[in-house]
Write a protein that holds these residues in place. Structure first.
Motif, PDB file in Angstrom:
ATOM      1  N   PRO A  81      43.240 -54.714  26.431  1.00  0.00           N
ATOM      2  CA  PRO A  81      43.931 -54.387  27.685  1.00  0.00           C
ATOM      3  C   PRO A  81      44.065 -52.876  27.907  1.00  0.00           C
ATOM      4  CG  PRO A  81      45.386 -55.584  26.166  1.00  0.00           C
ATOM      5  CD  PRO A  81      44.064 -55.462  25.493  1.00  0.00           C
ATOM      6  N   GLU A  82      44.062 -52.092  26.807  1.00  0.00           N
ATOM      7  CA  GLU A  82      44.124 -50.626  26.930  1.00  0.00           C
ATOM      8  C   GLU A  82      42.790 -50.052  26.474  1.00  0.00           C
ATOM      9  OE1 GLU A  82      46.513 -48.538  28.002  1.00  0.00           O
ATOM     10  OE2 GLU A  82      47.899 -50.153  28.516  1.00  0.00           O
ATOM     11  N   PRO A  83      41.875 -49.763  27.383  1.00  0.00           N
ATOM     12  CA  PRO A  83      40.502 -49.429  26.974  1.00  0.00           C
ATOM     13  C   PRO A  83      40.355 -48.154  26.142  1.00  0.00           C
ATOM     14  CG  PRO A  83      40.773 -49.229  29.352  1.00  0.00           C
ATOM     15  CD  PRO A  83      42.024 -49.856  28.838  1.00  0.00           C
ATOM     16  N   GLY A  84      41.242 -47.162  26.303  1.00  0.00           N
ATOM     17  CA  GLY A  84      41.230 -45.959  25.460  1.00  0.00           C
ATOM     18  C   GLY A  84      39.856 -45.324  25.337  1.00  0.00           C
ATOM     19  N   LEU A  85      39.408 -45.134  24.085  1.00  0.00           N
ATOM     20  CA  LEU A  85      38.132 -44.462  23.828  1.00  0.00           C
ATOM     21  C   LEU A  85      36.945 -45.264  24.352  1.00  0.00           C
ATOM     22  CD1 LEU A  85      38.581 -43.060  20.201  1.00  0.00           C
ATOM     23  CD2 LEU A  85      38.452 -41.749  22.339  1.00  0.00           C
ATOM     24  N   MET A  86      37.111 -46.589  24.453  1.00  0.00           N
ATOM     25  CA  MET A  86      36.023 -47.425  24.970  1.00  0.00           C
ATOM     26  C   MET A  86      35.701 -47.067  26.415  1.00  0.00           C
ATOM     27  SD  MET A  86      34.013 -49.428  23.654  1.00  0.00           S
ATOM     28  CE  MET A  86      33.703 -50.034  22.043  1.00  0.00           C
ATOM     29  N   GLU A  87      36.710 -46.561  27.124  1.00  0.00           N
ATOM     30  CA  GLU A  87      36.478 -46.136  28.510  1.00  0.00           C
ATOM     31  C   GLU A  87      35.548 -44.919  28.524  1.00  0.00           C
ATOM     32  OE1 GLU A  87      39.726 -46.381  31.281  1.00  0.00           O
ATOM     33  OE2 GLU A  87      39.150 -44.460  32.163  1.00  0.00           O
ATOM     34  N   ASP A  88      35.739 -43.990  27.584  1.00  0.00           N
ATOM     35  CA  ASP A  88      34.858 -42.818  27.493  1.00  0.00           C
ATOM     36  C   ASP A  88      33.434 -43.247  27.150  1.00  0.00           C
ATOM     37  OD1 ASP A  88      37.144 -41.354  27.926  1.00  0.00           O
ATOM     38  OD2 ASP A  88      37.473 -40.920  25.803  1.00  0.00           O
ATOM     39  N   ASP A  89      33.325 -44.206  26.236  1.00  0.00           N
ATOM     40  CA  ASP A  89      32.018 -44.741  25.849  1.00  0.00           C
ATOM     41  C   ASP A  89      31.328 -45.369  27.065  1.00  0.00           C
ATOM     42  OD1 ASP A  89      30.280 -45.905  23.431  1.00  0.00           O
ATOM     43  OD2 ASP A  89      30.645 -47.537  24.844  1.00  0.00           O
ATOM     44  N   ILE A 101      24.149 -51.592  32.568  1.00  0.00           N
ATOM     45  CA  ILE A 101      25.474 -51.881  32.026  1.00  0.00           C
ATOM     46  C   ILE A 101      25.954 -53.220  32.584  1.00  0.00           C
ATOM     47  CG2 ILE A 101      27.845 -50.996  31.786  1.00  0.00           C
ATOM     48  CD1 ILE A 101      25.722 -48.953  30.861  1.00  0.00           C
ATOM     49  N   VAL A 102      26.439 -54.084  31.705  1.00  0.00           N
ATOM     50  CA  VAL A 102      27.014 -55.352  32.151  1.00  0.00           C
ATOM     51  C   VAL A 102      28.428 -55.456  31.573  1.00  0.00           C
ATOM     52  CG1 VAL A 102      26.687 -57.832  32.339  1.00  0.00           C
ATOM     53  CG2 VAL A 102      24.721 -56.364  32.022  1.00  0.00           C
ATOM     54  N   ILE A 103      29.379 -55.847  32.407  1.00  0.00           N
ATOM     55  CA  ILE A 103      30.790 -55.839  31.998  1.00  0.00           C
ATOM     56  C   ILE A 103      31.450 -57.179  32.295  1.00  0.00           C
ATOM     57  CG2 ILE A 103      33.031 -54.725  32.382  1.00  0.00           C
ATOM     58  CD1 ILE A 103      31.136 -52.315  33.451  1.00  0.00           C
ATOM     59  N   GLU A 104      32.081 -57.748  31.260  1.00  0.00           N
ATOM     60  CA  GLU A 104      32.950 -58.914  31.447  1.00  0.00           C
ATOM     61  C   GLU A 104      34.393 -58.441  31.346  1.00  0.00           C
ATOM     62  OE1 GLU A 104      31.851 -62.394  29.060  1.00  0.00           O
ATOM     63  OE2 GLU A 104      29.869 -61.542  28.736  1.00  0.00           O
ATOM     64  N   TRP A 105      35.263 -59.011  32.113  1.00  0.00           N
ATOM     65  CA  TRP A 105      36.701 -58.702  32.104  1.00  0.00           C
ATOM     66  C   TRP A 105      36.956 -57.203  32.323  1.00  0.00           C
ATOM     67  CZ3 TRP A 105      39.276 -62.969  32.767  1.00  0.00           C
ATOM     68  CH2 TRP A 105      38.756 -64.163  32.234  1.00  0.00           C
ATOM     69  N   GLY A 106      36.410 -56.667  33.418  1.00  0.00           N
ATOM     70  CA  GLY A 106      36.473 -55.230  33.659  1.00  0.00           C
ATOM     71  C   GLY A 106      37.690 -54.722  34.433  1.00  0.00           C
ATOM     72  N   GLU A 107      38.720 -55.538  34.599  1.00  0.00           N
ATOM     73  CA  GLU A 107      39.879 -55.112  35.409  1.00  0.00           C
ATOM     74  C   GLU A 107      40.466 -53.776  34.934  1.00  0.00           C
ATOM     75  OE1 GLU A 107      39.385 -58.147  34.304  1.00  0.00           O
ATOM     76  OE2 GLU A 107      39.616 -59.527  35.995  1.00  0.00           O
ATOM     77  N   SER A 108      40.596 -53.612  33.613  1.00  0.00           N
ATOM     78  CA  SER A 108      41.275 -52.428  33.078  1.00  0.00           C
ATOM     79  C   SER A 108      40.456 -51.147  33.240  1.00  0.00           C
ATOM     80  CB  SER A 108      41.621 -52.635  31.596  1.00  0.00           C
ATOM     81  OG  SER A 108      40.427 -52.760  30.849  1.00  0.00           O
ATOM     82  N   ILE A 109      39.149 -51.291  33.487  1.00  0.00           N
ATOM     83  CA  ILE A 109      38.306 -50.092  33.633  1.00  0.00           C
ATOM     84  C   ILE A 109      37.697 -50.020  35.048  1.00  0.00           C
ATOM     85  CG2 ILE A 109      37.798 -49.663  31.194  1.00  0.00           C
ATOM     86  CD1 ILE A 109      35.439 -51.621  33.506  1.00  0.00           C
TER      87      ILE A 109
END
Ligand code: ADP
Ligand code: MG
Length: 133
Positions: A81-89, A101-109
């Motif tokens: 729920p808190e993407p943190g460093l994964m958001e930078d990645d 890029i393919v994203i599942e459950w992308g609400e937080s980002i």
């Protein structure tokens, strides 16, 4: 569009790969078990990836080399729920125009996704699944 089986979902993913131009960011929306990861398996096959694609729900991201350069990067933010460093990645991978890029459950980002990204919604129906684009 109606998808009656897992096989049809794989086929839809393979077909989708044919028309895809890069850079590409695809957001997949649908309940648990709707077939988001199954779609990505088909997409990867259509892109010429030989490796088996498995759900990145525990690792958050998995990435696969594309035959002609760049990578298919598959994220699943369900457990994060808190993407943190994964958001930078994610931002770094989006900024490489060779990547898909393919994203599942992308609400937080959601706020870092390009406005013109592709969104595919998968819904359960009595006959299987419905694709809403
Ligand atoms: P998600 O990533 O959305 O949670 P998965 O792709 O991991 O979903 O799982 C979907 C499951 O549903 C698979 O076990 C697949 O075999 C099954 N399934 C049954 N019918 C369909 C269909 N019509 N389309 C996609 N998957 C289906
Ligand atoms: Mg999944």
């Amino acid at each position: 569009m109606n998808i009656k089986s897992e096989q049809e979902m794989l086929e839809f993913g393979r077909d989708f790969a044919k028309d895809l131009t890069r850079p590409a960011v695809i957001e997949l929306v649908g309940d648990v078990g709707a077939g988001k990861t199954t779609f990505v398996r088909g997409l990867a096959q259509g892109l010429g990836i030989k490796e088996a694609v498995t759900s990145p729900s525990f690792t958050i991201s998995k990435s696969y080399a594309l035959p002609d350069g760049g990578r298919l990067v598959h994220y699943d933010f369900y457990r994060l729920p808190e993407p943190g460093l994964m958001e930078d990645d994610l931002i770094e991978n989006i900024n490489d125009a060779e990547n898909i890029i393919v994203i599942e459950w992308g609400e937080s980002i959601a706020d870092v996704l390009p406005k013109e990204h592709i969104k595919i919604e998968i819904k359960y129906t009595e006959e299987g699944r419905e694709i809403i684009k």
